[in-house]
Design a protein around this motif. Structure first.
Motif, PDB file in Angstrom:
ATOM      1  N   THR A 295      51.514  68.192 -28.236  1.00  0.00           N
ATOM      2  CA  THR A 295      50.595  69.473 -28.317  1.00  0.00           C
ATOM      3  C   THR A 295      50.852  70.189 -29.991  1.00  0.00           C
ATOM      4  O   THR A 295      52.807  69.210 -30.640  1.00  0.00           O
ATOM      5  CB  THR A 295      51.214  70.815 -27.488  1.00  0.00           C
TER       6      THR A 295
ATOM      7  N   ASP B 119      53.057  72.038 -31.202  1.00  0.00           N
ATOM      8  CA  ASP B 119      54.445  72.454 -30.881  1.00  0.00           C
ATOM      9  C   ASP B 119      55.667  71.629 -31.083  1.00  0.00           C
ATOM     10  O   ASP B 119      55.931  71.550 -31.481  1.00  0.00           O
ATOM     11  CB  ASP B 119      55.237  73.601 -29.773  1.00  0.00           C
ATOM     12  N   SER B 120      55.117  70.905 -30.266  1.00  0.00           N
ATOM     13  CA  SER B 120      56.103  69.207 -29.664  1.00  0.00           C
ATOM     14  C   SER B 120      56.048  68.609 -31.331  1.00  0.00           C
ATOM     15  O   SER B 120      56.731  68.011 -31.791  1.00  0.00           O
ATOM     16  CB  SER B 120      55.506  68.625 -28.934  1.00  0.00           C
TER      17      SER B 120
ATOM     18  N   ARG C  65      57.965  71.206 -33.893  1.00  0.00           N
ATOM     19  CA  ARG C  65      59.725  70.224 -33.620  1.00  0.00           C
ATOM     20  C   ARG C  65      60.134  68.995 -34.422  1.00  0.00           C
ATOM     21  O   ARG C  65      61.475  68.829 -34.484  1.00  0.00           O
ATOM     22  CB  ARG C  65      59.914  70.384 -32.004  1.00  0.00           C
TER      23      ARG C  65
ATOM     24  N   SER D 219      58.595  59.285 -28.018  1.00  0.00           N
ATOM     25  CA  SER D 219      59.190  60.010 -26.995  1.00  0.00           C
ATOM     26  C   SER D 219      57.805  60.203 -25.928  1.00  0.00           C
ATOM     27  O   SER D 219      58.107  60.768 -24.493  1.00  0.00           O
ATOM     28  CB  SER D 219      59.023  61.577 -27.883  1.00  0.00           C
TER      29      SER D 219
ATOM     30  N   ALA E 135      64.436  67.756 -29.951  1.00  0.00           N
ATOM     31  CA  ALA E 135      62.607  67.692 -30.406  1.00  0.00           C
ATOM     32  C   ALA E 135      62.095  65.817 -29.686  1.00  0.00           C
ATOM     33  O   ALA E 135      60.531  66.374 -28.960  1.00  0.00           O
ATOM     34  CB  ALA E 135      62.552  67.648 -31.934  1.00  0.00           C
ATOM     35  N   SER E 136      63.477  65.219 -29.830  1.00  0.00           N
ATOM     36  CA  SER E 136      62.514  63.740 -28.910  1.00  0.00           C
ATOM     37  C   SER E 136      62.631  63.654 -27.386  1.00  0.00           C
ATOM     38  O   SER E 136      61.632  62.675 -27.010  1.00  0.00           O
ATOM     39  CB  SER E 136      63.410  62.506 -29.768  1.00  0.00           C
TER      40      SER E 136
END
Lengths: 122, 139
Positions: free
Chosen positions: A10, A12-13, A16, A36, B30-31
């Motif tokens: 996304t 957004d991810s 961030r 991640s 965040a991760s």
């Protein structure tokens, strides 16, 4: 291990993650972002109770990414993880994992992670 | 700048980053890596570490940032093709004052269409990544 269901990266991810590293958010997926996705995908291999890995004894030893295509926020990707090798060194284990990240056009990135697993002190 | 203006062995950037506990909390969020050794002093010490340590992937992310900022600043139109690191020593981040991570990038290999950089990364006098390498391919 079969591939994960496609997940959408996304915007957004991506924003961030970029902000957490102080990177300009230019809509591209930051180089290390894929960890991640790939580590949780590989955890499906490791969390197998027959394998029995204790995460409190795990250290990240090595990391490599090969990028075949620039991924942008909004991409839908799947992860396919394999254990490439397990080596025992002086009672500790080195666990080498590879995760292939594919999008609609095929292989977009390969991600290698080597974990150091401390031996049971008991 | 084109790749042909670089030379093997040349130091192309030295970039220093300040790292605080708050940065590690933001990176954890965040991760998704919420391992407490990166946020909680007691958890870090229980794991045999001197204090809270940065996520290895946070440090590697700062290296990616240093590479990108150099390439953008130098006007090199290239994409990252390969990026690797070995986590040799932890980056220890005290609550008071935080830590500094210094990334030095040198040209390791060069041809007409790509450049491989070798990064030396230090914190508190320790070489924390050994080695870190990034290959940029001209677009």
């Amino acid at each position: 291990m079969p591939p994960t269901e496609p997940v959408v990266i996304t915007p957004d991810s991506v924003t961030r993650f970029a902000q957490a590293l102080g990177l300009d958010d230019d809509g591209t997926v930051p180089p290390t972002f894929l960890i991640s996705l790939t580590l949780p995908a590989a955890e499906r291999l490791i969390d197998d109770p027959d394998f029995g890995l204790d995460w409190s004894r795990v250290l990240h030893r090595e990391q490599r990414f090969a990028y075949h295509r620039e991924l942008r926020a909004g991409a839908a990707v799947s992860c396919t993880s394999t254990i490439e090798s397990i080596k025992s060194v002086a009672g500790n284990d080195l666990l080498a994992l590879r995760t292939d990240v594919t999008d609609g056009e095929g292989l977009a990135a390969e991600v290698w992670t080597t974990l150091f697993v401390a031996g049971d002190p008991a | 700048m084109s790749l042909s203006e670089l030379s093997v062995g040349e130091t192309v950037f030295t970039t220093a980053f300040a790292v605080t506990r708050a940065d590690l909390v933001a990176y954890a969020d965040a991760s998704g890596d919420q391992n407490p050794i990166h946020q909680d002093e007691a958890a870090a010490k229980a794991a045999g570490l001197p204090d809270v340590i940065a996520h290895g992937m946070y440090t590697m992310g700062l290296v990616a940032r240093a590479v990108r900022e150099w390439a953008n600043g130098a006007g090199i139109d290239a994409t990252l093709a390969d990026f690797s690191a070995r986590f040799a020593k932890p980056v220890v981040v005290p609550a008071d004052g935080g830590a500094e991570v210094v990334v030095e990038g040198k040209v390791r290999k060069l041809d007409a269409t790509s450049v491989e950089l070798a990064m030396t990364v230090h914190s508190a006098g320790e070489k924390v990544l050994a080695p870190a390498r990034a290959t940029l391919a001209a677009k």
